[in-house]
Write a protein that holds these residues in place. Sequence first.
Motif, PDB file in Angstrom:
ATOM      1  N   ALA A 168       6.088   3.056   1.792  1.00 36.16           N
ATOM      2  CA  ALA A 168       4.669   2.708   1.946  1.00 36.16           C
ATOM      3  C   ALA A 168       4.130   3.247   3.263  1.00 36.16           C
ATOM      4  CB  ALA A 168       4.494   1.203   1.877  1.00 36.16           C
ATOM      5  N   ASP A 169       2.971   3.911   3.201  1.00 35.69           N
ATOM      6  CA  ASP A 169       2.347   4.411   4.425  1.00 35.69           C
ATOM      7  C   ASP A 169       1.184   3.542   4.883  1.00 35.69           C
ATOM      8  OD1 ASP A 169       0.474   5.004   2.517  1.00 35.69           O
ATOM      9  OD2 ASP A 169       0.558   7.181   2.761  1.00 35.69           O
ATOM     10  N   SER A 170       1.030   2.382   4.234  1.00 41.61           N
ATOM     11  CA  SER A 170      -0.014   1.451   4.651  1.00 41.61           C
ATOM     12  C   SER A 170       0.351   0.057   4.178  1.00 41.61           C
ATOM     13  CB  SER A 170      -1.374   1.848   4.063  1.00 41.61           C
ATOM     14  OG  SER A 170      -1.399   1.599   2.665  1.00 41.61           O
ATOM     15  N   PRO A 171      -0.131  -0.979   4.860  1.00 38.33           N
ATOM     16  CA  PRO A 171       0.125  -2.347   4.404  1.00 38.33           C
ATOM     17  C   PRO A 171      -0.387  -2.597   2.989  1.00 38.33           C
ATOM     18  CG  PRO A 171      -0.690  -2.360   6.653  1.00 38.33           C
ATOM     19  CD  PRO A 171      -0.837  -0.954   6.165  1.00 38.33           C
ATOM     20  N   THR A 172      -1.498  -1.948   2.632  1.00 37.17           N
ATOM     21  CA  THR A 172      -2.050  -2.140   1.294  1.00 37.17           C
ATOM     22  C   THR A 172      -1.099  -1.608   0.232  1.00 37.17           C
ATOM     23  OG1 THR A 172      -4.314  -1.992   2.123  1.00 37.17           O
ATOM     24  CG2 THR A 172      -3.988  -1.619  -0.231  1.00 37.17           C
ATOM     25  N   LEU A 173      -0.573  -0.398   0.461  1.00 39.63           N
ATOM     26  CA  LEU A 173       0.375   0.173  -0.497  1.00 39.63           C
ATOM     27  C   LEU A 173       1.650  -0.642  -0.561  1.00 39.63           C
ATOM     28  CD1 LEU A 173       1.291   2.315  -2.469  1.00 39.63           C
ATOM     29  CD2 LEU A 173       1.963   3.750  -0.527  1.00 39.63           C
ATOM     30  N   LEU A 174       2.126  -1.084   0.588  1.00 35.83           N
ATOM     31  CA  LEU A 174       3.340  -1.903   0.610  1.00 35.83           C
ATOM     32  C   LEU A 174       3.141  -3.192  -0.165  1.00 35.83           C
ATOM     33  CD1 LEU A 174       6.217  -2.331   1.586  1.00 35.83           C
ATOM     34  CD2 LEU A 174       5.294  -3.265   3.713  1.00 35.83           C
ATOM     35  N   ALA A 175       2.005  -3.826   0.004  1.00 36.92           N
ATOM     36  CA  ALA A 175       1.719  -5.059  -0.724  1.00 36.92           C
ATOM     37  C   ALA A 175       1.735  -4.809  -2.232  1.00 36.92           C
ATOM     38  CB  ALA A 175       0.360  -5.615  -0.290  1.00 36.92           C
ATOM     39  N   ASP A 176       1.180  -3.676  -2.653  1.00 36.91           N
ATOM     40  CA  ASP A 176       1.144  -3.335  -4.073  1.00 36.91           C
ATOM     41  C   ASP A 176       2.559  -3.087  -4.610  1.00 36.91           C
ATOM     42  OD1 ASP A 176      -0.254  -2.399  -6.592  1.00 36.91           O
ATOM     43  OD2 ASP A 176       0.761  -0.545  -6.019  1.00 36.91           O
ATOM     44  N   LEU A 177       3.362  -2.332  -3.857  1.00 35.25           N
ATOM     45  CA  LEU A 177       4.724  -2.031  -4.294  1.00 35.25           C
ATOM     46  C   LEU A 177       5.568  -3.293  -4.410  1.00 35.25           C
ATOM     47  CD1 LEU A 177       5.503   1.196  -2.213  1.00 35.25           C
ATOM     48  CD2 LEU A 177       4.969   1.051  -4.660  1.00 35.25           C
TER      49      LEU A 177
ATOM     50  N   THR B 107       3.128  -9.982   4.016  1.00 37.14           N
ATOM     51  CA  THR B 107       3.568  -9.694   5.374  1.00 37.14           C
ATOM     52  C   THR B 107       4.441  -8.457   5.360  1.00 37.14           C
ATOM     53  OG1 THR B 107       4.859 -10.490   7.255  1.00 37.14           O
ATOM     54  CG2 THR B 107       5.551 -11.245   5.084  1.00 37.14           C
ATOM     55  N   THR B 108       4.405  -7.696   6.451  1.00 36.78           N
ATOM     56  CA  THR B 108       5.292  -6.549   6.599  1.00 36.78           C
ATOM     57  C   THR B 108       6.572  -6.939   7.322  1.00 36.78           C
ATOM     58  OG1 THR B 108       4.194  -5.910   8.660  1.00 36.78           O
ATOM     59  CG2 THR B 108       3.368  -4.908   6.621  1.00 36.78           C
TER      60      THR B 108
END
Length: 262
Positions: free
Chosen positions: A35-44, A6-7
Amino acid sequence: MTVPFTTDRPALVDRLRAAGCVYAEDEADLLLQAADSPTLLADLVARRIAGEPLEHLLGWAEFCGLRVAVDPGVFVPRGRTALLVATAAAVTGPAPAVVDLCCGSGATTLALARRLAPRWLAAADIDPAAVACARRNLSALGVPVFQGDLFAPLPETWRGRLDLVVANAPYVPTAAVELLPPEARLHEAPVALDGGPDGLAVLRRVAAGAGRWLAPGGHLVVEAAVTQVDSLCAAFADAGLAPDVRHDEEMEATAVVGRRAA
């Protein structure tokens, strides 16, 4: 069981705190900004929870009010090293010739460049990854970064002409390295952490070399653990350097100064 990503900031804070991140709220904000995307944020977030240093994920660390690039595997500058910087700036004279040994990312070099007006300034490290990172951080200042063991890669013409040598050399005893937090033990270069049996193997060599590379009246400033002060001061004296100790309880930091006779 996979935890749904979740963001939502409060949920991120809870996940980071549950993973042991002491400054979970600050980390959540930084990761959200990075993060510039939910996918990148999830990875970080997943990588942070797995133990990767926040600074390696962000690509930078804050040190002495500066944003310093920090590449994966490179030693992350610690806040307590601000005492080394402040001490070095206080003891040296105007327009010094300065070398930063075991420079890591070049954070200390950057901070000294801002505080001093050195007539020349250089850095060195034995780790190729650290050298590459420091060169990127210091390129705008035109500061050379040498790769090699302590004083060995420096130009021979500098011998006996340095006004200030600083070194945040490894000082963790070998047996204690395995007790370090995983983010340091697993993600930073061992050569930046392991100081030998009593933690002072590299610092003794720094002191011995400084006696030959410092100009008369020049100073060596290093970081150490408070429990190492007596042994380190003895090593400084053996190298012909008059020792002095600075300690900051709030930062839990200790700096040892050695002055070559004028």
